[in-house]
Enzyme design. Sequence first.
Site, PDB file in Angstrom:
ATOM      1  N   GLU A 311       0.802  -1.225   0.000  1.00 40.59           N
ATOM      2  CA  GLU A 311       0.000   0.000   0.000  1.00 40.59           C
ATOM      3  C   GLU A 311       0.832   1.272   0.000  1.00 40.59           C
ATOM      4  O   GLU A 311       0.526   2.210   0.743  1.00 40.59           O
ATOM      5  CB  GLU A 311      -0.931  -0.035   1.213  1.00 40.59           C
ATOM      6  CG  GLU A 311      -0.235   0.012   2.590  1.00 40.59           C
ATOM      7  CD  GLU A 311       0.134  -1.341   3.180  1.00 40.59           C
ATOM      8  OE1 GLU A 311       0.316  -2.297   2.399  1.00 40.59           O
ATOM      9  OE2 GLU A 311       0.240  -1.438   4.411  1.00 40.59           O
ATOM     10  N   HIS A 335      -8.147  -3.923  -1.199  1.00 38.62           N
ATOM     11  CA  HIS A 335      -7.362  -4.065   0.024  1.00 38.62           C
ATOM     12  C   HIS A 335      -6.299  -2.962   0.140  1.00 38.62           C
ATOM     13  O   HIS A 335      -6.246  -2.244   1.139  1.00 38.62           O
ATOM     14  CB  HIS A 335      -6.720  -5.453   0.060  1.00 38.62           C
ATOM     15  CG  HIS A 335      -5.866  -5.692   1.267  1.00 38.62           C
ATOM     16  ND1 HIS A 335      -6.334  -6.333   2.393  1.00 38.62           N
ATOM     17  CD2 HIS A 335      -4.587  -5.354   1.535  1.00 38.62           C
ATOM     18  CE1 HIS A 335      -5.387  -6.380   3.298  1.00 38.62           C
ATOM     19  NE2 HIS A 335      -4.303  -5.790   2.807  1.00 38.62           N
ATOM     20  N   GLU A 336      -5.474  -2.844  -0.887  1.00 39.94           N
ATOM     21  CA  GLU A 336      -4.380  -1.860  -0.802  1.00 39.94           C
ATOM     22  C   GLU A 336      -4.930  -0.440  -0.738  1.00 39.94           C
ATOM     23  O   GLU A 336      -4.386   0.416  -0.038  1.00 39.94           O
ATOM     24  CB  GLU A 336      -3.403  -2.032  -1.971  1.00 39.94           C
ATOM     25  CG  GLU A 336      -2.812  -3.440  -2.124  1.00 39.94           C
ATOM     26  CD  GLU A 336      -2.255  -4.047  -0.848  1.00 39.94           C
ATOM     27  OE1 GLU A 336      -1.859  -3.293   0.073  1.00 39.94           O
ATOM     28  OE2 GLU A 336      -2.224  -5.292  -0.741  1.00 39.94           O
ATOM     29  N   HIS A 339      -5.995   0.537   2.736  1.00 37.41           N
ATOM     30  CA  HIS A 339      -4.874   0.937   3.593  1.00 37.41           C
ATOM     31  C   HIS A 339      -4.627   2.450   3.556  1.00 37.41           C
ATOM     32  O   HIS A 339      -3.951   2.976   4.442  1.00 37.41           O
ATOM     33  CB  HIS A 339      -3.592   0.236   3.142  1.00 37.41           C
ATOM     34  CG  HIS A 339      -3.365  -1.115   3.744  1.00 37.41           C
ATOM     35  ND1 HIS A 339      -3.366  -1.338   5.103  1.00 37.41           N
ATOM     36  CD2 HIS A 339      -3.080  -2.314   3.164  1.00 37.41           C
ATOM     37  CE1 HIS A 339      -3.093  -2.633   5.330  1.00 37.41           C
ATOM     38  NE2 HIS A 339      -2.921  -3.252   4.169  1.00 37.41           N
ATOM     39  N   GLU A 358      -3.917  -4.506   9.307  1.00 36.87           N
ATOM     40  CA  GLU A 358      -4.432  -5.511   8.366  1.00 36.87           C
ATOM     41  C   GLU A 358      -5.866  -5.948   8.661  1.00 36.87           C
ATOM     42  O   GLU A 358      -6.647  -6.156   7.743  1.00 36.87           O
ATOM     43  CB  GLU A 358      -3.499  -6.712   8.300  1.00 36.87           C
ATOM     44  CG  GLU A 358      -2.089  -6.371   7.787  1.00 36.87           C
ATOM     45  CD  GLU A 358      -2.052  -5.773   6.381  1.00 36.87           C
ATOM     46  OE1 GLU A 358      -3.046  -5.912   5.630  1.00 36.87           O
ATOM     47  OE2 GLU A 358      -1.026  -5.155   6.036  1.00 36.87           O
ATOM     48  N   ASP A 413       7.936 -10.076  10.631  1.00 37.07           N
ATOM     49  CA  ASP A 413       7.298 -10.935   9.630  1.00 37.07           C
ATOM     50  C   ASP A 413       6.594 -12.140  10.254  1.00 37.07           C
ATOM     51  O   ASP A 413       5.690 -12.714   9.645  1.00 37.07           O
ATOM     52  CB  ASP A 413       8.343 -11.455   8.640  1.00 37.07           C
ATOM     53  CG  ASP A 413       8.407 -10.588   7.391  1.00 37.07           C
ATOM     54  OD1 ASP A 413       7.982  -9.424   7.469  1.00 37.07           O
ATOM     55  OD2 ASP A 413       8.888 -11.079   6.353  1.00 37.07           O
ATOM     56  N   TYR A 421      -4.966 -10.565   9.773  1.00 35.11           N
ATOM     57  CA  TYR A 421      -5.869 -10.218   8.676  1.00 35.11           C
ATOM     58  C   TYR A 421      -7.301 -10.662   8.952  1.00 35.11           C
ATOM     59  O   TYR A 421      -8.227  -9.861   8.992  1.00 35.11           O
ATOM     60  CB  TYR A 421      -5.377 -10.892   7.384  1.00 35.11           C
ATOM     61  CG  TYR A 421      -4.136 -10.274   6.784  1.00 35.11           C
ATOM     62  CD1 TYR A 421      -2.873 -10.536   7.315  1.00 35.11           C
ATOM     63  CD2 TYR A 421      -4.221  -9.439   5.685  1.00 35.11           C
ATOM     64  CE1 TYR A 421      -1.736  -9.986   6.757  1.00 35.11           C
ATOM     65  CE2 TYR A 421      -3.079  -8.881   5.111  1.00 35.11           C
ATOM     66  CZ  TYR A 421      -1.838  -9.157   5.653  1.00 35.11           C
ATOM     67  OH  TYR A 421      -0.717  -8.596   5.100  1.00 35.11           O
TER      68      TYR A 421
HETATM   69  N1  BES Z   1       0.917  -4.446   3.772  1.00 32.36           N
HETATM   70  C1  BES Z   1       0.694  -5.742   3.235  1.00 32.36           C
HETATM   71  C2  BES Z   1       1.948  -6.430   2.782  1.00 32.36           C
HETATM   72  C3  BES Z   1       3.011  -6.604   3.840  1.00 32.36           C
HETATM   73  C4  BES Z   1       2.689  -6.828   5.162  1.00 32.36           C
HETATM   74  C5  BES Z   1       4.333  -6.569   3.478  1.00 32.36           C
HETATM   75  C6  BES Z   1       3.705  -6.973   6.115  1.00 32.36           C
HETATM   76  C7  BES Z   1       5.329  -6.716   4.415  1.00 32.36           C
HETATM   77  C8  BES Z   1       5.014  -6.919   5.744  1.00 32.36           C
HETATM   78  C9  BES Z   1      -0.304  -5.706   2.090  1.00 32.36           C
HETATM   79  O1  BES Z   1      -1.312  -4.767   2.253  1.00 32.36           O
HETATM   80  C10 BES Z   1      -0.981  -7.041   2.037  1.00 32.36           C
HETATM   81  O2  BES Z   1      -1.616  -7.387   2.981  1.00 32.36           O
HETATM   82  N2  BES Z   1      -0.836  -7.757   0.937  1.00 32.36           N
HETATM   83  C11 BES Z   1      -1.430  -9.070   0.748  1.00 32.36           C
HETATM   84  C12 BES Z   1      -2.586  -9.012  -0.192  1.00 32.36           C
HETATM   85  C13 BES Z   1      -3.892  -8.706   0.436  1.00 32.36           C
HETATM   86  C14 BES Z   1      -4.985  -8.716  -0.619  1.00 32.36           C
HETATM   87  C15 BES Z   1      -4.246  -9.614   1.574  1.00 32.36           C
HETATM   88  C16 BES Z   1      -0.402  -9.963   0.095  1.00 32.36           C
HETATM   89  O3  BES Z   1       0.645  -9.450  -0.294  1.00 32.36           O
HETATM   90  O4  BES Z   1      -0.656 -11.145  -0.027  1.00 32.36           O
HETATM   91 ZN    ZN Z   2      -2.632  -5.319   3.821  1.00 32.75          ZN
END
Ligand code: BES
Ligand code: ZN
Length: 650
Positions: A311, A335-336, A339, A358, A413, A421
């Site tokens: 995002e 989703h993005e 954010h 999330e 992570d 989520y």
């Molecule tokens: N912000 C996240 C990606 C992220 C989280 C990167 C933590 C590094 C550390 C992003 O918004 C996200 O949640 N992406 C998901 C897709 C979403 C539709 C659930 C993904 O990348 O799978």
């Molecule tokens: Zn996200």
Amino acid sequence: MIRTRAGLVSALALAAALGVSACSTTRGSDMPPLPASADAPVDYARDIHSYARPEIARVRHVALDLQADFSAKTLSGTAALDIQGVAGANEIILDVRDMDIRSVSDASGRPLQFETGASDPILGQPLTIRFPALSAGETRRIVIDYSTRPNAAALQWLSPQQTAGGQKPYLFSQGQAILTRTWVPTQDSPGIRQTYDARITAPADLTVVMSAEMLTKGGEAAADGRKAWRFRMTNPIPPYLIALGIGDLAFAPLDERTGVWTEPGRLPASAHELEPTAAMVDAAEKLYGPYRWGRYDLLVLPPSFPFGGMENPRLTFATPTIIAGDRSLVSLVAHELAHSWSGNLVTNATWSDFWLNEGFTVYFENRIMEAVYGRDRAMQEQVLGYDSLQETLATLPAADTRLKIELQGRDPDDGLTDVAYEKGALFLRTIERVVGRERFDAWLTGYFDRNAFRPMTTEQFLADIREHLTRNDPVLEQQLQMNAWIYQPGLPSNAVAPTSPAFAPVDAAAVAFFRDKGPASAIPWSGWNTQQRQRFLGWRPEGLRANADWLTAAQLADLQSTLNLTNEGNAELTFAWLQIAMAHRYQPAVPTVERFLTEQGRRKFVLPLFTTLWGEGDWGRTLARRIYAQARPLYHPVTTGSVDQLVGRS
Ligand code: BES
Ligand code: ZN
């Protein structure tokens, strides 16, 4: 929100002026002496993933002037930081990792003393810079001359062969959670918001984009036949949102304020796929208030992008694996985009509060999907998310199924699971159900507004909702079980599983085929949408043992040929099929898994498939090693980091 305590008013006022949020901690004995006016236990949301001491001195603004060198794989130049601190502060601590600092100076070029501390594999190093004492209210500029290293974990330098066009190199950054410190020397904590501007030079045939307003359309001439691109982000943002992309890029507008960037060859398909973006921004604003970032564009990245989406403000980064041809995976855009409120406006203060980013975003995402595509589609997606949560809850250690999780000594992570989520979103849906949508929406709009451009802790969230929604009503408090949702493992007794009537025929067909061994020709596949197909391929027999075969080779062959799964163009469906096929060591699907794992590097697909192969004995491990040897050079450090752990590489 600063909790005032008698005798601390001046220090707290300073902390407030510095934009540091409050929690309870006291100064440790290893901290340097403070000036008398601030020599008091100033409280702030301690971020265990940063060396910064924002209660003493903090970064307000970052000005980058960097050259992108594709042959050396470095970004090199200066970061000028505008800093503020308590009166008398004479040092600032930044976060850096795998970075070469050449010198540090003040605004007039006089050198400043600096020192890097011991390096931690997760956190990197503290970079301490000393300077003549600050006076109250002063803003001081310090300039760091530095270079990134080729192994900077936030940066992926792609060779031309790794791009769609095959002609020009590419660079992109990924800052979340704590990787910005590998390319920008700053205080890399989500509670320390910073504005930024940047001047980036690159070879003249490439385009530079950032998570900021572009001030130089088309770039401007710079030294050595290169081009310079300038940007500015005037909203204070957490540093994990500073983002950069450089490559052979073209742009297509969607409406006045939305558009798509990607490699020229991918532009028509990407612009077609992402056309619903404009309507989503409109829907999001109707739900929870104005979009506060100006433009909303998307950058569709090369296939090694390790996440689905990121995002980055004004410019969401997205995997090309959502370009399915039929717009079936656009909930990722919802989703993005969401954010832009939950995360970018109101930001998790620490990575233990990640669910605030999330969980709220998955909730908001689904409301956007409902507004644009209707309740039916939204419910289907809720059910898929809930199923995935159930799987996660069954496999994670109980402590990690709490919304607020303990990350001491761990990589943030580790908190990147369906708990943040899907349990987070389910919690908000529970509140919505109990208080009614109207009251819930009014509260959420107010929450974004009251807390805009601020960090948020889980405890501050609880205080906000108790003050503004439940008003401390004891009956509501009992019905909601908020503390249980946040601090207890698993799901509280008031959790309600979502259901979708659209899945009833799917489940019936799954039972008929998978369990009762009927023919694949009886599956009404062509009448189903992608979510129904995902539901079908995600079906598993009750109580399935790990690594147990539950289908015959004949069933697998029937499924593969009847549903034409070898030529499936939807990455989610290919992935779901390959999970089944590889769990059965189904040889005819090996070319498909080989292709899939070497043509994209999204960790959500790559890691589970390698994990499945790894669980399949010699057959799977030999295959996994062979494919990984071929695929690893394509992958981003985020993805290789995870797969390396699995296959035991360092
Ligand atoms: N912000 C996240 C990606 C992220 C989280 C990167 C933590 C590094 C550390 C992003 O918004 C996200 O949640 N992406 C998901 C897709 C979403 C539709 C659930 C993904 O990348 O799978
Ligand atoms: Zn996200």
